[in-house]
Each structure stands twice: as C-alpha cells, then as structure tokens.
Design a protein around this motif. Structure first.
Motif, PDB file in Angstrom:
ATOM      1  N   THR A 110     -17.197  11.150  -6.468  1.00  0.00           N
ATOM      2  CA  THR A 110     -15.939  10.498  -6.805  1.00  0.00           C
ATOM      3  C   THR A 110     -16.115   9.610  -8.026  1.00  0.00           C
ATOM      4  O   THR A 110     -17.222   9.188  -8.365  1.00  0.00           O
ATOM      5  CB  THR A 110     -15.405   9.640  -5.643  1.00  0.00           C
ATOM      6  N   GLN A 114      -5.406   6.759  -1.451  1.00  0.00           N
ATOM      7  CA  GLN A 114      -4.984   5.577  -0.709  1.00  0.00           C
ATOM      8  C   GLN A 114      -4.982   4.404  -1.673  1.00  0.00           C
ATOM      9  O   GLN A 114      -6.025   4.054  -2.223  1.00  0.00           O
ATOM     10  CB  GLN A 114      -5.932   5.305   0.460  1.00  0.00           C
ATOM     11  N   SER A 155       0.829  -1.211   0.000  1.00  0.00           N
ATOM     12  CA  SER A 155       0.000   0.000   0.000  1.00  0.00           C
ATOM     13  C   SER A 155       0.859   1.254   0.000  1.00  0.00           C
ATOM     14  O   SER A 155       1.998   1.244   0.487  1.00  0.00           O
ATOM     15  CB  SER A 155      -0.897   0.020   1.244  1.00  0.00           C
ATOM     16  N   ARG A 172      -9.636  -1.055  -4.982  1.00  0.00           N
ATOM     17  CA  ARG A 172      -8.268  -1.061  -4.444  1.00  0.00           C
ATOM     18  C   ARG A 172      -7.806   0.339  -4.037  1.00  0.00           C
ATOM     19  O   ARG A 172      -7.028   0.480  -3.095  1.00  0.00           O
ATOM     20  CB  ARG A 172      -7.296  -1.610  -5.491  1.00  0.00           C
ATOM     21  N   LYS A 202     -10.752   0.249  -9.197  1.00  0.00           N
ATOM     22  CA  LYS A 202     -11.937   0.154  -8.339  1.00  0.00           C
ATOM     23  C   LYS A 202     -11.770  -0.967  -7.312  1.00  0.00           C
ATOM     24  O   LYS A 202     -11.333  -2.062  -7.636  1.00  0.00           O
ATOM     25  CB  LYS A 202     -13.183  -0.105  -9.183  1.00  0.00           C
ATOM     26  N   ALA A 206      -8.426   8.464 -10.595  1.00  0.00           N
ATOM     27  CA  ALA A 206      -9.543   8.728  -9.682  1.00  0.00           C
ATOM     28  C   ALA A 206      -9.599  10.218  -9.385  1.00  0.00           C
ATOM     29  O   ALA A 206      -8.614  10.932  -9.577  1.00  0.00           O
ATOM     30  CB  ALA A 206      -9.371   7.947  -8.383  1.00  0.00           C
ATOM     31  N   SER A 234      -9.861  10.867  -1.754  1.00  0.00           N
ATOM     32  CA  SER A 234     -10.566  11.739  -0.819  1.00  0.00           C
ATOM     33  C   SER A 234     -10.000  13.156  -0.932  1.00  0.00           C
ATOM     34  O   SER A 234      -8.877  13.350  -1.383  1.00  0.00           O
ATOM     35  CB  SER A 234     -10.443  11.231   0.620  1.00  0.00           C
ATOM     36  N   TYR A 272     -13.698   6.509 -10.347  1.00  0.00           N
ATOM     37  CA  TYR A 272     -12.496   5.694 -10.432  1.00  0.00           C
ATOM     38  C   TYR A 272     -12.379   5.037 -11.793  1.00  0.00           C
ATOM     39  O   TYR A 272     -13.388   4.672 -12.415  1.00  0.00           O
ATOM     40  CB  TYR A 272     -12.518   4.593  -9.360  1.00  0.00           C
ATOM     41  N   ARG A 279       0.123   5.827   0.163  1.00  0.00           N
ATOM     42  CA  ARG A 279      -0.837   6.928   0.233  1.00  0.00           C
ATOM     43  C   ARG A 279      -0.205   8.165  -0.386  1.00  0.00           C
ATOM     44  O   ARG A 279       0.814   8.654   0.098  1.00  0.00           O
ATOM     45  CB  ARG A 279      -1.236   7.216   1.677  1.00  0.00           C
ATOM     46  N   THR A 306      -8.708   4.447  -2.995  1.00  0.00           N
ATOM     47  CA  THR A 306      -9.726   5.328  -2.429  1.00  0.00           C
ATOM     48  C   THR A 306      -9.235   6.765  -2.523  1.00  0.00           C
ATOM     49  O   THR A 306      -8.147   7.088  -2.022  1.00  0.00           O
ATOM     50  CB  THR A 306     -10.013   4.985  -0.965  1.00  0.00           C
TER      51      THR A 306
END
Length: 122
Positions: free
Chosen positions: A54, A78, A17, A63, A61, A46, A67, A56, A19, A65
């Motif tokens: 929002t 993320q 992961s 996986r 999609k 995205a 914001s 994507y 961010r 996110t």
C-alpha cells in the motif's frame, strides 16, 4: 476491458468519516484512489499494488486506510478525520503493474471509474 464503479461518497462535517468502495468487473492487479478538487489537478490518494503493498499521499497518512478484496477485485477507502481540503471527486483506477513505486502515478493506470463526490463542510 475492466469497468470500475465507485460508491460511498457524500457530504460530511469536518472530523467525520466516509467509506468509499470500488467494484471492478474483471481481474485487476494494482488499484488506486485519486481525487480532484475544483480548480486543481487530479492527485493520487492511496492504493494497493499487485504485490499487496500500500501507499498513501502524505496528506492522508494516518487518516485514510486503503484495502483490496482480491477475490472480488474490490477496492475500499476508509476515510476518517476528514478535513475540508479532502473535498473533491474521488476516482478509482486499475492498472496491470505490480510495483508499489507506481501506486500514485496516474499514467500507470489503464482503467478509470466515473468518480464519486466527497464534500467535507460544516
């Protein structure tokens, strides 16, 4: 004039992961993330439109996110369950439009950041 500065890129193993963050110098309406892999065209990933919606790309999609912190005009991405095909330069963009329909349309954005590199490799 809005300046955008991305951060958070790096190297990660498949399944990992990251961010990403994008800091804007002024007020923004819609903001989005785009990426460009070596030898490929830049594509929409995205984003968040001015009305708070929002959108994507199908490839991320479930996986990724996205914001947005409206108070700070910051955008975040993320990214989880990363795959080698997620590798590329990730760019933040800002535009004056408000409709969700245009979130992944590069031509609708007026300002672009310099990008942050994401590398997914074992």
């Amino acid at each position: 004039q809005v300046q955008l500065v991305e951060s958070g890129g790096g190297s990660v193993q498949p399944g990992g992961s990251l961010r990403l963050s994008c800091a804007a110098s002024g007020h923004t309406s819609s903001m989005g993330w785009f990426r460009q892999a070596p030898g490929k065209e830049r594509e929409g990933v995205a984003g968040v439109s001015g009305d708070g919606s929002t959108k994507y790309a199908d490839s991320v999609k479930g996986r990724f996110t996205v914001s947005k912190d409206n108070a700070k005009s910051n955008l975040y991405l993320q990214m989880s369950s990363l795959k080698p095909e997620d590798t590329g330069m990730y760019y933040c963009a800002a535009g004056a439009f408000a409709s969700r329909a245009w979130i992944l349309s590069q031509s609708r954005y007026d300002y672009w950041g310099q990008g942050t590199q994401v590398t997914v490799s074992s």
